[in-house]
Design an enzyme around this catalytic site. Sequence first.
Site, PDB file in Angstrom:
ATOM      1  N   LYS A  30      -8.404  -2.334  -9.515  1.00 63.41           N
ATOM      2  CA  LYS A  30      -7.797  -3.255  -8.549  1.00 63.41           C
ATOM      3  C   LYS A  30      -8.793  -3.653  -7.458  1.00 63.41           C
ATOM      4  CE  LYS A  30      -4.311  -0.553  -7.380  1.00 63.41           C
ATOM      5  NZ  LYS A  30      -4.523   0.659  -8.201  1.00 63.41           N
ATOM      6  N   ARG A 105       3.694   0.522  -3.208  1.00 60.18           N
ATOM      7  CA  ARG A 105       3.487   1.634  -4.133  1.00 60.18           C
ATOM      8  C   ARG A 105       4.802   2.313  -4.483  1.00 60.18           C
ATOM      9  NH1 ARG A 105      -2.303   2.533  -3.421  1.00 60.18           N
ATOM     10  NH2 ARG A 105      -2.946   4.547  -4.193  1.00 60.18           N
ATOM     11  N   ARG A 144     -16.682   8.011 -10.452  1.00 57.63           N
ATOM     12  CA  ARG A 144     -16.811   7.009  -9.389  1.00 57.63           C
ATOM     13  C   ARG A 144     -17.496   7.600  -8.151  1.00 57.63           C
ATOM     14  NH1 ARG A 144     -11.689   3.430  -7.471  1.00 57.63           N
ATOM     15  NH2 ARG A 144     -10.924   5.323  -6.494  1.00 57.63           N
ATOM     16  N   ARG A 177     -15.103  10.691  -3.680  1.00 57.08           N
ATOM     17  CA  ARG A 177     -13.904  10.854  -2.851  1.00 57.08           C
ATOM     18  C   ARG A 177     -13.155  12.105  -3.285  1.00 57.08           C
ATOM     19  NH1 ARG A 177     -11.146   5.004  -3.358  1.00 57.08           N
ATOM     20  NH2 ARG A 177      -9.322   6.333  -3.534  1.00 57.08           N
ATOM     21  N   ARG A 188      -2.467  12.061  -9.055  1.00 57.93           N
ATOM     22  CA  ARG A 188      -2.251  10.661  -8.636  1.00 57.93           C
ATOM     23  C   ARG A 188      -1.606   9.859  -9.761  1.00 57.93           C
ATOM     24  NH1 ARG A 188      -7.854   8.570  -6.819  1.00 57.93           N
ATOM     25  NH2 ARG A 188      -6.750   6.749  -6.053  1.00 57.93           N
TER      26      ARG A 188
HETATM   27  P1  AMP Z   1      -6.177   3.902  -3.061  1.00 54.59           P
HETATM   28  O1  AMP Z   1      -7.531   3.677  -2.498  1.00 54.59           O
HETATM   29  O2  AMP Z   1      -5.352   2.657  -3.135  1.00 54.59           O
HETATM   30  O3  AMP Z   1      -6.213   4.653  -4.368  1.00 54.59           O
HETATM   31  O4  AMP Z   1      -5.388   4.849  -2.020  1.00 54.59           O
HETATM   32  C1  AMP Z   1      -5.883   6.128  -1.680  1.00 54.59           C
HETATM   33  C2  AMP Z   1      -4.761   6.974  -1.124  1.00 54.59           C
HETATM   34  O5  AMP Z   1      -4.213   6.348   0.048  1.00 54.59           O
HETATM   35  C3  AMP Z   1      -3.571   7.156  -2.051  1.00 54.59           C
HETATM   36  O6  AMP Z   1      -3.741   8.218  -2.983  1.00 54.59           O
HETATM   37  C4  AMP Z   1      -2.455   7.457  -1.048  1.00 54.59           C
HETATM   38  O7  AMP Z   1      -2.547   8.785  -0.558  1.00 54.59           O
HETATM   39  C5  AMP Z   1      -2.803   6.527   0.101  1.00 54.59           C
HETATM   40  N1  AMP Z   1      -2.168   5.199  -0.043  1.00 54.59           N
HETATM   41  C6  AMP Z   1      -2.779   3.999  -0.243  1.00 54.59           C
HETATM   42  N2  AMP Z   1      -1.890   3.009  -0.301  1.00 54.59           N
HETATM   43  C7  AMP Z   1      -0.666   3.585  -0.156  1.00 54.59           C
HETATM   44  C8  AMP Z   1       0.662   3.084  -0.148  1.00 54.59           C
HETATM   45  N3  AMP Z   1       0.934   1.767  -0.322  1.00 54.59           N
HETATM   46  N4  AMP Z   1       1.673   3.972   0.033  1.00 54.59           N
HETATM   47  C9  AMP Z   1       1.443   5.287   0.217  1.00 54.59           C
HETATM   48  N5  AMP Z   1       0.205   5.830   0.201  1.00 54.59           N
HETATM   49  C10 AMP Z   1      -0.847   4.992   0.026  1.00 54.59           C
END
Ligand code: AMP
Length: 235
Positions: A30, A105, A144, A177, A188
Amino acid sequence: MIPKAEASSDSKGDVNIMRVILLGPPGAGKGTQAAEIKAKYDVAHISTGDMLRQNVKDATELGQQAQKYMDGGKLVPDELIVKMMRERLKEKDCEKGFLLDGFPRTVPQAESLDGLLENMNLSLDAVILLDVADDIVVDRLCGRRMCRQCGEIYHVSFKPSSQGDKCDKCGGDLFQRDDDKEQVIRNRLKVYHDQTAPLISYYDEKGLLRRVNAGTSSSSVMAEIEALVNEKVAE
Ligand code: AMP
């Protein structure tokens, strides 16, 4: 999406307003695709993950609240995310359209987004699902690496930096990360299937869902996304 007749063309693409959600599991690409779309169509790229990481880095109150969930691969509570997005969608750059990456989400987040957009008299054009199998996600995410300084993304096998553990762009340190470690990734993915996958039928029922096979190369995924965007413009 504004009708083609009203859409003005510029050097960055054919559309100047589009409001799209990129949906898909972690590791579906994404962020990579969103960065390309933003460069091509000049829309705001809103990644809730990036916003939260910035808050953690800046040690804001939100960052401190969010960090414990993020480190464990859990979702940050809906009310914190919705509050953050309510402010973000009001910002000037969103007037040209936006691409949501990592939000919504959960179904409650999607319902809140519907309400926020309704209040702003706006609507979504499409929800693009980047579809990819879990095993591919695990391979992608474990390898990554991200630049601590500029956020550029690499992969130890598919997109290595020519400078080893330093960023090709800015020379910053590359790191893995915490949420890209295998156990956290499995967690996740479980969270995705339990809490985010219900959005597929949520948006399908609204006639907004478009599927893209994201198990292929990033350039063919981009070509499919572009075809969808252009198809929307032609409507
Ligand atoms: P991402 O970079 O989108 O994979 O997000 C990293 C982490 O941020 C996720 O594993 C969640 O802990 C948190 N996070 C990001 N976006 C959301 C969301 N819309 N709702 C809840 N947690 C989020």
